[in-house]
Design an enzyme around this catalytic site. Structure first.
Site, PDB file in Angstrom:
ATOM      1  N   PRO A 142       0.831  -1.204   0.000  1.00  0.00           N
ATOM      2  CA  PRO A 142       0.000   0.000   0.000  1.00  0.00           C
ATOM      3  C   PRO A 142       0.863   1.249   0.000  1.00  0.00           C
ATOM      4  O   PRO A 142       2.076   1.175   0.199  1.00  0.00           O
ATOM      5  CB  PRO A 142      -0.773  -0.123   1.324  1.00  0.00           C
ATOM      6  CG  PRO A 142       0.119  -0.918   2.223  1.00  0.00           C
ATOM      7  CD  PRO A 142       0.934  -1.826   1.334  1.00  0.00           C
ATOM      8  N   SER A 192      -0.114   7.121 -10.037  1.00  0.00           N
ATOM      9  CA  SER A 192       0.076   8.228 -10.985  1.00  0.00           C
ATOM     10  C   SER A 192       0.674   7.733 -12.310  1.00  0.00           C
ATOM     11  O   SER A 192       1.256   6.648 -12.382  1.00  0.00           O
ATOM     12  CB  SER A 192       1.005   9.258 -10.357  1.00  0.00           C
ATOM     13  OG  SER A 192       2.267   8.662 -10.131  1.00  0.00           O
ATOM     14  N   GLU A 213      -3.732   1.334 -13.539  1.00  0.00           N
ATOM     15  CA  GLU A 213      -4.929   2.165 -13.346  1.00  0.00           C
ATOM     16  C   GLU A 213      -4.391   3.528 -12.936  1.00  0.00           C
ATOM     17  O   GLU A 213      -3.960   3.707 -11.790  1.00  0.00           O
ATOM     18  CB  GLU A 213      -5.816   1.597 -12.229  1.00  0.00           C
ATOM     19  CG  GLU A 213      -6.128   0.112 -12.342  1.00  0.00           C
ATOM     20  CD  GLU A 213      -7.174  -0.196 -13.395  1.00  0.00           C
ATOM     21  OE1 GLU A 213      -7.881   0.741 -13.809  1.00  0.00           O
ATOM     22  OE2 GLU A 213      -7.273  -1.348 -13.810  1.00  0.00           O
ATOM     23  N   LEU A 214      -4.426   4.489 -13.858  1.00  0.00           N
ATOM     24  CA  LEU A 214      -3.698   5.743 -13.613  1.00  0.00           C
ATOM     25  C   LEU A 214      -4.642   6.934 -13.447  1.00  0.00           C
ATOM     26  O   LEU A 214      -5.814   6.765 -13.133  1.00  0.00           O
ATOM     27  CB  LEU A 214      -2.689   5.953 -14.746  1.00  0.00           C
ATOM     28  CG  LEU A 214      -1.773   4.746 -15.018  1.00  0.00           C
ATOM     29  CD1 LEU A 214      -0.825   5.015 -16.160  1.00  0.00           C
ATOM     30  CD2 LEU A 214      -0.989   4.354 -13.761  1.00  0.00           C
ATOM     31  N   CYS A 247      -9.634   9.257  -8.732  1.00  0.00           N
ATOM     32  CA  CYS A 247      -9.117   9.198 -10.104  1.00  0.00           C
ATOM     33  C   CYS A 247     -10.201   9.514 -11.127  1.00  0.00           C
ATOM     34  O   CYS A 247      -9.928  10.097 -12.163  1.00  0.00           O
ATOM     35  CB  CYS A 247      -8.520   7.821 -10.367  1.00  0.00           C
ATOM     36  SG  CYS A 247      -9.678   6.492  -9.996  1.00  0.00           S
TER      37      CYS A 247
HETATM   38  P1  NAD Z   1       1.938   7.284  -6.785  1.00  0.00           P
HETATM   39  O1  NAD Z   1       2.138   6.900  -8.199  1.00  0.00           O
HETATM   40  O2  NAD Z   1       2.811   8.327  -6.208  1.00  0.00           O
HETATM   41  O3  NAD Z   1       2.078   6.012  -5.818  1.00  0.00           O
HETATM   42  C1  NAD Z   1       1.310   4.855  -5.991  1.00  0.00           C
HETATM   43  C2  NAD Z   1       2.026   3.669  -5.364  1.00  0.00           C
HETATM   44  O4  NAD Z   1       3.220   3.392  -6.095  1.00  0.00           O
HETATM   45  C3  NAD Z   1       2.466   3.893  -3.919  1.00  0.00           C
HETATM   46  O5  NAD Z   1       2.249   2.709  -3.208  1.00  0.00           O
HETATM   47  C4  NAD Z   1       3.947   4.194  -4.064  1.00  0.00           C
HETATM   48  O6  NAD Z   1       4.704   3.897  -2.909  1.00  0.00           O
HETATM   49  C5  NAD Z   1       4.326   3.260  -5.198  1.00  0.00           C
HETATM   50  N1  NAD Z   1       5.536   3.619  -5.947  1.00  0.00           N
HETATM   51  C6  NAD Z   1       6.106   4.839  -6.086  1.00  0.00           C
HETATM   52  N2  NAD Z   1       7.166   4.763  -6.923  1.00  0.00           N
HETATM   53  C7  NAD Z   1       7.268   3.463  -7.312  1.00  0.00           C
HETATM   54  C8  NAD Z   1       8.139   2.755  -8.179  1.00  0.00           C
HETATM   55  N3  NAD Z   1       9.132   3.374  -8.828  1.00  0.00           N
HETATM   56  N4  NAD Z   1       7.938   1.432  -8.367  1.00  0.00           N
HETATM   57  C9  NAD Z   1       6.928   0.790  -7.747  1.00  0.00           C
HETATM   58  N5  NAD Z   1       6.068   1.410  -6.904  1.00  0.00           N
HETATM   59  C10 NAD Z   1       6.235   2.731  -6.693  1.00  0.00           C
HETATM   60  O7  NAD Z   1       0.386   7.687  -6.664  1.00  0.00           O
HETATM   61  P2  NAD Z   1      -0.350   8.318  -5.417  1.00  0.00           P
HETATM   62  O8  NAD Z   1       0.068   9.749  -5.284  1.00  0.00           O
HETATM   63  O9  NAD Z   1      -0.243   7.425  -4.262  1.00  0.00           O
HETATM   64  O10 NAD Z   1      -1.888   8.250  -5.926  1.00  0.00           O
HETATM   65  C11 NAD Z   1      -2.513   9.247  -6.651  1.00  0.00           C
HETATM   66  C12 NAD Z   1      -2.608   8.886  -8.116  1.00  0.00           C
HETATM   67  O11 NAD Z   1      -3.272   7.635  -8.263  1.00  0.00           O
HETATM   68  C13 NAD Z   1      -3.445   9.875  -8.906  1.00  0.00           C
HETATM   69  O12 NAD Z   1      -2.804  10.164 -10.121  1.00  0.00           O
HETATM   70  C14 NAD Z   1      -4.740   9.134  -9.150  1.00  0.00           C
HETATM   71  O13 NAD Z   1      -5.463   9.544 -10.288  1.00  0.00           O
HETATM   72  C15 NAD Z   1      -4.252   7.731  -9.280  1.00  0.00           C
HETATM   73  N6  NAD Z   1      -5.342   6.773  -9.039  1.00  0.00           N
HETATM   74  C16 NAD Z   1      -5.852   6.050 -10.079  1.00  0.00           C
HETATM   75  C17 NAD Z   1      -6.921   5.174  -9.870  1.00  0.00           C
HETATM   76  C18 NAD Z   1      -7.534   4.380 -11.014  1.00  0.00           C
HETATM   77  O14 NAD Z   1      -8.267   3.433 -10.726  1.00  0.00           O
HETATM   78  N7  NAD Z   1      -7.297   4.718 -12.257  1.00  0.00           N
HETATM   79  C19 NAD Z   1      -7.451   5.025  -8.589  1.00  0.00           C
HETATM   80  C20 NAD Z   1      -6.907   5.788  -7.561  1.00  0.00           C
HETATM   81  C21 NAD Z   1      -5.844   6.642  -7.790  1.00  0.00           C
END
Ligand code: NAD
Length: 476
Positions: A142, A192, A213-214, A247
């Site tokens: 998470p 993201s 899912e971005l 999102c």
């Molecule tokens: P984020 O990309 O910063 O982090 C998401 C997850 O990835 C975290 O658990 C983080 O620790 C991990 N992570 C970070 N760098 C990584 C790497 N290099 N390799 C593997 N894992 C890594 O996103 P966030 O800020 O936590 O969430 C917000 C984003 O999520 C928004 O852009 C939102 O739109 C998107 N989102 C999309 C959906 C969907 O269903 N499309 C749902 C919810 C959120």
């Protein structure tokens, strides 16, 4: 919460793999039994879940409740339909009577889920449920900002008699996410675009399947004939639920100019009436953002838009009187299409209104985005609304709705363009956790179907065969 070291992840992967070896052969009914218990348990223990989600996110209690409802809905849907989706299916054979074909679905093995902070209970566990039902083990990482809800969800599955080694939670940030990808057979990533790209590269290096899912920059289209009061209420929910950190939330609204003023007035009225705060009370409409840094980021996005000529017609302020992470629900007008507020995901309680002359202009401007996750259409004529929906370049469109897709479990949900690759929910949402194996068979006689061409010895037989194939095309 202790951050997982590389050795912890490799140990977790071995334990998960051993447990999965038995789990994959368990009948669907015994896997389903765990999910049934889990479904009821999370409803019974909702107070603890709501408190935990609120404590680590600052969101309103209703937004936390939405998470429980969607997790329960996901469990319910796959309990009712999972067996049918996973069942081996007979398919069209090469040649009727002498051959047959069927497809079967085998679990990948160990699924890695990497999830964000905005719905820490829902996004941590809902995608794990179909993975488990399909016979996989899951290792979940998470967001480092919200570790508690994931732990809690896992505890409830273990209390529902899931083997603890089948769902292991590892904590940490990017490093741990990167490490996890090295050990799993499938990666389900939600987060993201920037991180999604890195995950795709890492998974591709290992040649393992993945889904992304971005983010989104989701548009709403409001056309003449729509009930403006309903559409404005819809936009309030679509833009400000979960403090806009969704999102699929709406950040742009294209409104026909003949109804623009009236619509904007109603939206401003409803937005200004929202009650902000952080408590267990059910009458709070909007909580805080995830943290003060994110609140500042959202505010600087608003400020930049204002510096470039946008007007704030509702909200627009940091609410330090409530805490460091509160931002007023904000409505902007006079916004140009090339401002960052129009093109980049804000992920906060901010929506921009744009007057448009025609339906065609609304569709063109809604589609003028690098994102393509979700959209919303409001019109008087429902046939027109659906026609517009079909022209939008997004993975989902809600007619008279904004966020409904998340609870429509029988249809795929996901993004096009930069909003992602792959889909959750529906048949696809469980089959993505499997490898399709095709089993084709033939009568054995004379070496079977494959030996047919060995019988072609002269041009006459080739002519007869060609005639037969042409006839077949006509009959097919
Ligand atoms: P984020 O990309 O910063 O982090 C998401 C997850 O990835 C975290 O658990 C983080 O620790 C991990 N992570 C970070 N760098 C990584 C790497 N290099 N390799 C593997 N894992 C890594 O996103 P966030 O800020 O936590 O969430 C917000 C984003 O999520 C928004 O852009 C939102 O739109 C998107 N989102 C999309 C959906 C969907 O269903 N499309 C749902 C919810 C959120």
């Amino acid at each position: 919460m202790e951050v997982a070291a590389p050795a912890d992840i490799s140990n977790a992967a071995s334990r998960a793999r051993n447990a999965q070896f038995r789990w994959k052969d368990a009948p669907f009914s015994s896997r389903a039994r765990v999910l049934r218990r889990f479904h009821d348990l999370i409803l019974d223990r909702r107070e603890l879940i709501l408190d935990t989600i609120q404590a680590e996110t600052g969101k309103a209690r209703r937004d936390a409740l939405a998470e429980i409802i969607s997790v329960a809905g996901t469990a319910r849907y796959y309990l009712a339909n999972g067996a049918e989706h996973l069942h081996a299916k007979r398919r069209q054979p090469a040649v009727l009577a002498v051959t047959s074909a069927e497809v079967t679905y085998k679990p990948h093995g160990v699924v890695g889920l990497i999830t964000p902070w905005n719905y820490p209970f829902l996004l941590a566990i809902a995608d794990a449920l179909p993975a488990l039902l399909a016979g996989n083990a899951v290792i979940l990482k998470p967001s480092e900002l919200t570790p508690l809800s994931a732990n809690l969800a896992r505890d409830f599955l273990v209390q529902s008699e899931l083997d603890p080694a089948l769902l292991i939670v590892v904590h940490g940030g990017a490093e741990v996410g990167r490490e996890l990808i090295q050990y799993v057979d499938y990666v389900g990533f939600t987060g993201s675009v920037a991180t999604g790209r890195q995950v795709a590269v890492a998974a591709s290096e290992r040649l393992i399947p993945f889904s992304l899912e971005l983010g989104g920059k989701n548009p709403m289209v409001v056309l003449e004939g729509a009930s403006l009061d309903d559409a404005a209420s819809g936009l309030v929910v679509g833009a400000f639920s979960n403090s806009g950190q969704t999102c699929i939330s709406i950040e742009r609204a294209y409104v026909q100019e003949t109804i623009y003023e009236d619509f904007a007035r109603r939206l401003v009225e409803k937005t200004s009436a929202l009650k902000l705060g952080w408590s267990k009370s059910w009458d709070i409409d909007m909580g805080s953002l995830i943290n003060a840094d994110h609140a500042k980021k959202v505010l600087s996005r608003i400020q930049r838009a204002v510096d470039e000529g946008a007007h704030v017609v509702a909200g627009g302020r940091l609410r330090t009187d409530l805490g460091p992470s509160f931002v007023d629900p904000t409505v902007l007008t006079n916004v140009a299409d090339d401002m960052p507020i129009s093109t980049e995901e804000t992920f906060g309680p901010v929506v921009a209104l744009y007057p448009v002359r025609s339906v065609e202009e609304a569709v063109a401007r809604a589609n003028n985005s690098e994102f393509g996750l979700n959209a919303s259409v409001w019109a008087g004529d429902q046939a027109q609304a659906r026609a517009v929906a079909r022209q939008l370049e997004t993975g989902s469109v809600g007619v008279n709705s904004t966020l409904l897709i998340y609870n429509s479990f029988d249809v795929p949900m996901g993004g096009v363009k930069r909003s992602g690759i792959g889909r959750r929910h529906g048949e696809h949402g469980i089959l993505r956790y499997t490898q399709a194996q095709s089993i084709v068979s033939s009568v054995a006689m004379g070496g079977g179907y494959d030996a047919t061409l060995m019988r072609v010895k002269n041009e006459r037989v080739v002519r007869a065969l060609s005639a037969l194939l042409k006839l077949w095309r006509r009959l097919a």
